[in-house]
Design an enzyme around this catalytic site. Structure first.
Site, short mmCIF file in Angstrom:
data_model
loop_
_atom_site.label_atom_id
_atom_site.label_comp_id
_atom_site.label_asym_id
_atom_site.label_seq_id
_atom_site.Cartn_x
_atom_site.Cartn_y
_atom_site.Cartn_z
CE1 TYR A 125 -2.19 -3.43 0.95
CE2 TYR A 125 -4.36 -2.21 0.90
CZ TYR A 125 -3.94 -3.13 1.19
OH TYR A 125 -4.74 -4.31 0.74
CE LYS A 172 4.48 -17.85 -1.05
NZ LYS A 172 3.36 -19.32 -1.08
CG ASP A 205 1.46 -20.44 0.72
OD1 ASP A 205 1.55 -20.38 1.92
OD2 ASP A 205 1.76 -21.05 -0.91
CG ASP A 229 -7.26 -5.35 2.09
OD1 ASP A 229 -8.39 -5.90 2.51
OD2 ASP A 229 -7.03 -5.03 0.85
#
Ligand code: NAI
Length: 344
Positions: A125, A172, A205, A229
């Site tokens: 962002y 990640k 994941d 989000d």
């Protein structure tokens, strides 16, 4: 007790309808609030020629607390998201979204009681996007030691105060070794100072799979901006949807309370939106005032509203998104009726 001045931003789409419902419910519960109306989003663009006018920012800086309806970010050139701008300009670095099963709302999942803590100012962002060469674009994912550390510290302090048991970071870092790597490194460092809170890391994941298999195993999720989000909406889906998940954006000076959902243009003006998520955000706001300013009157009002919506939901008195028959003002009226029956 004296009326507390609080900024209200009705926002766009369903925003004004659900903000009206919220004001009525808070008033009935006895929250003595003097509302200062300011604008943001498309409604502000029409009035002031900009999506986030300075007088909105100034009012929040002055009064420290605001509640906000969702704002539409016009798609197209030159508009960065109103919400991202607001969070950055007020440095509201911690987004807090409690997701739990509610009485009377049955889903495939039980015992869901997760608090999502999302870093609100960095990650993808940053708004820094470049055309590297025609046909090749780049978005910059930003992580700073300062922000990674302060959100981790905020999450652990929150866990300590609320007596929560475990914090799980989804990341990640196997792919984004520097940015996500920094996020988990700081969380790990901070975790060492909180011996009574279990700390866990999961690649996002696999974490998503585990959430939909058994959400009850999670307590607090600590996430960088984009993951926060996405996971907020995913977790909303576990407990009945976007109509029942509240939120707060908190910084060191100010706090802005808002639902997780957006302006829902598909149902705007139909008066069928569920106002519960923003009403619940209002409850978070009243509790925040009780915690930070010793306003017991606000705590009392918050407790009444919670009791009232528990009663309404148990009786199946809900809006269409929850298979009920009530429209937005009818649902607010039902809550008011229940509140008025609750003894002091
Ligand atoms: P959305 O959350 O507005 O809508 C997604 C779906 O959920 C729609 O089908 C909508 O009808 C439904 N929904 C949302 N809130 C509901 C409610 N209270 N009661 C019943 N149904 C509800 O997400 P979408 O469509 O991606 O975004 C629309 C606009 O909202 C965009 O301009 C986006 O930028 C903005 N937005 C603003 C946010 C904020 O101000 N905090 C947060 C998310 C999106």
């Amino acid at each position: 007790m004296k009326a507390r001045k609080i900024v209200i931003i009705p926002g766009d789409g369903i925003g004004p309808e659900i903000c009206e419902a919220t004001k009525n419910v808070l008033r009935a519960a006895g929250a003595n609030i003097d509302w200062i109306v300011r604008h943001a989003g498309v409604s502000a663009l029409e009035k002031y020629g900009e999506v986030l006018p300075q007088n909105t920012i100034d009012a929040i800086l002055k009064h420290k607390v605001a509640i906000k309806g969702p704002c539409t970010t016009p798609i197209g050139d030159g508009f960065s998201s109103v919400n991202v701008q607001l969070r950055k300009r007020l440095d509201l670095y911690a987004a807090v979204r409690p997701v739990r099963n509610l009485k009377g709302i049955y889903t495939r999942f039980s015992n869901v009681n997760i608090v999502i803590i999302r870093e609100n100012t960095e990650g993808l962002y940053s708004g820094v996007e470049n055309v590297v060469t025609p046909g090749v674009v780049m978005s910059m994912k930003v992580a700073t030691e300062r922000s990674c550390e302060r959100i981790a510290r905020w999450a652990f302090e929150y866990a300590k105060k609320r007596k929560r048991k475990k914090i799980t970071v989804f990341h990640k870092a196997n792919i984004m070794k520097l940015s996500d790597g920094l996020f988990i490194r700081k969380a790990r460092e901070v975790s060492k100072k909180y011996k009574n809170i279990e700390y866990q890391e999961m690649i996002i994941d696999a974490g998503c799979m585990k959430i939909v298999q058994d959400p009850a195993q999670f307590d607090i999720l600590l996430l960088e901006n984009l993951y926060g989000d996405v996971l907020s909406d995913l977790c909303a889906g576990l407990v009945g949807g976007l109509g029942v998940v509240p939120g707060a954006n908190i910084g060191n000076d100010c706090a802005v309370f808002e639902a997780v959902h957006g302006s829902a243009p598909d149902i705007s003006g139909l008066k069928i939106a569920n106002p519960l998520a923003i009403i619940m955000s209002g409850v978070m706001m009243l509790n925040h005032l009780a915690d930070t300013e010793g306003r017991d009157d606000m705590k009392k009002a918050a407790d009444k509203i919670k009791q009232a919506y528990d009663i309404a939901l148990s009786l199946g008195e809900t809006t269409q998104d929850l298979e009920g028959k009530l429209n937005t003002p009818e649902f607010a009226r039902v809550l008011v009726q229940h509140i008025l029956k609750i003894k002091n």
